[in-house]
Structure formats: C-alpha cells, structure tokens
Design a protein around this motif. Sequence first.
Motif, PDB file in Angstrom:
ATOM      1  N   ARG A   1      -2.341   8.528  -2.300  1.00  0.00           N
ATOM      2  CA  ARG A   1      -2.815   8.784  -0.933  1.00  0.00           C
ATOM      3  C   ARG A   1      -3.162   7.482  -0.203  1.00  0.00           C
ATOM      4  O   ARG A   1      -2.811   7.307   0.964  1.00  0.00           O
ATOM      5  CB  ARG A   1      -4.028   9.698  -0.972  1.00  0.00           C
ATOM      6  CG  ARG A   1      -4.487  10.073   0.407  1.00  0.00           C
ATOM      7  CD  ARG A   1      -5.480  11.183   0.395  1.00  0.00           C
ATOM      8  NE  ARG A   1      -5.900  11.472   1.757  1.00  0.00           N
ATOM      9  CZ  ARG A   1      -6.786  12.361   2.072  1.00  0.00           C
ATOM     10  NH1 ARG A   1      -7.349  13.089   1.132  1.00  0.00           N
ATOM     11  NH2 ARG A   1      -7.121  12.572   3.321  1.00  0.00           N
ATOM     12  N   LEU A   2      -3.849   6.573  -0.887  1.00  0.00           N
ATOM     13  CA  LEU A   2      -4.185   5.293  -0.267  1.00  0.00           C
ATOM     14  C   LEU A   2      -2.926   4.504   0.107  1.00  0.00           C
ATOM     15  O   LEU A   2      -2.855   3.894   1.171  1.00  0.00           O
ATOM     16  CB  LEU A   2      -5.082   4.467  -1.183  1.00  0.00           C
ATOM     17  CG  LEU A   2      -6.521   4.967  -1.345  1.00  0.00           C
ATOM     18  CD1 LEU A   2      -7.231   4.175  -2.431  1.00  0.00           C
ATOM     19  CD2 LEU A   2      -7.267   4.871  -0.027  1.00  0.00           C
TER      20      LEU A   2
ATOM     21  N   ALA B   1       0.034   5.798   0.801  1.00  0.00           N
ATOM     22  CA  ALA B   1       0.676   6.490   1.921  1.00  0.00           C
ATOM     23  C   ALA B   1      -0.020   6.149   3.236  1.00  0.00           C
ATOM     24  O   ALA B   1       0.637   5.891   4.259  1.00  0.00           O
ATOM     25  CB  ALA B   1       0.676   7.997   1.684  1.00  0.00           C
ATOM     26  N   GLU B   2      -1.339   6.152   3.226  1.00  0.00           N
ATOM     27  CA  GLU B   2      -2.086   5.822   4.441  1.00  0.00           C
ATOM     28  C   GLU B   2      -1.862   4.371   4.862  1.00  0.00           C
ATOM     29  O   GLU B   2      -1.653   4.088   6.048  1.00  0.00           O
ATOM     30  CB  GLU B   2      -3.579   6.090   4.226  1.00  0.00           C
ATOM     31  CG  GLU B   2      -3.920   7.560   4.141  1.00  0.00           C
ATOM     32  CD  GLU B   2      -5.400   7.818   3.874  1.00  0.00           C
ATOM     33  OE1 GLU B   2      -6.211   6.871   3.984  1.00  0.00           O
ATOM     34  OE2 GLU B   2      -5.739   8.964   3.555  1.00  0.00           O
ATOM     35  N   ALA B   3      -1.880   3.453   3.904  1.00  0.00           N
ATOM     36  CA  ALA B   3      -1.646   2.041   4.213  1.00  0.00           C
ATOM     37  C   ALA B   3      -0.221   1.818   4.698  1.00  0.00           C
ATOM     38  O   ALA B   3       0.016   1.038   5.632  1.00  0.00           O
ATOM     39  CB  ALA B   3      -1.940   1.179   2.986  1.00  0.00           C
ATOM     40  N   ASP B   4       0.735   2.522   4.106  1.00  0.00           N
ATOM     41  CA  ASP B   4       2.136   2.402   4.522  1.00  0.00           C
ATOM     42  C   ASP B   4       2.311   2.920   5.944  1.00  0.00           C
ATOM     43  O   ASP B   4       3.006   2.299   6.762  1.00  0.00           O
ATOM     44  CB  ASP B   4       3.033   3.164   3.551  1.00  0.00           C
ATOM     45  CG  ASP B   4       4.506   2.881   3.780  1.00  0.00           C
ATOM     46  OD1 ASP B   4       4.849   1.763   4.210  1.00  0.00           O
ATOM     47  OD2 ASP B   4       5.325   3.791   3.523  1.00  0.00           O
ATOM     48  N   ALA B   5       1.667   4.034   6.276  1.00  0.00           N
ATOM     49  CA  ALA B   5       1.761   4.598   7.630  1.00  0.00           C
ATOM     50  C   ALA B   5       1.193   3.632   8.672  1.00  0.00           C
ATOM     51  O   ALA B   5       1.655   3.612   9.821  1.00  0.00           O
ATOM     52  CB  ALA B   5       1.036   5.936   7.686  1.00  0.00           C
ATOM     53  N   LYS B   6       0.222   2.839   8.282  1.00  0.00           N
ATOM     54  CA  LYS B   6      -0.384   1.863   9.200  1.00  0.00           C
ATOM     55  C   LYS B   6       0.360   0.529   9.189  1.00  0.00           C
ATOM     56  O   LYS B   6      -0.033  -0.408   9.884  1.00  0.00           O
ATOM     57  CB  LYS B   6      -1.848   1.627   8.817  1.00  0.00           C
ATOM     58  CG  LYS B   6      -2.722   2.843   9.020  1.00  0.00           C
ATOM     59  CD  LYS B   6      -4.134   2.578   8.548  1.00  0.00           C
ATOM     60  CE  LYS B   6      -4.999   3.826   8.685  1.00  0.00           C
ATOM     61  NZ  LYS B   6      -6.362   3.590   8.180  1.00  0.00           N
TER      62      LYS B   6
END
Length: 76
Positions: free
Chosen positions: A30-31, A33-38
Amino acid sequence: MTERYGPRDRVYDLFRRWQRDGTWARTVTRLQAEADAKGLITWDVNADSTVCRVQQHAAGRGERGLLIRAGRLPAA
C-alpha cells in the motif's frame, strides 16, 4: 523502547504475528502504491547475473557443442 512500546517479547510477538498473517506485506504494498501514485518512486529494473541463463546453443550445450567436444567437428 520498553517505556514506549511495552515489553520486548510482546513487541516481537506482534511483529511475528503481523509477518505471518501478511500485515507487513500489505503495508509495504500500500505504501509503495501511494508513493508511486504521487510520483515519489522511480522504478528501475535490475538483472543479476546469478539469474541469467544462456540459451543452450549459445552455451555450447546444443548439438554443435556436443559434436565439438566429441571431436566430430572443428571448434572454429
């Protein structure tokens, strides 16, 4: 550490439980995925030579390689 998180054996027990039930893997996924999205992660591909294999003919293990080792064909 004891004052903030409690007894060491309790901390270790929680760590092992979360490791076994997949909590840590889900958290990392999850971390990431969130960092990749940003746009905070640069994904690079790395190939380690310990996992690379040569096709059998290039490695001299094909029919030609066998014939050369048997002395039936010249090496050149």
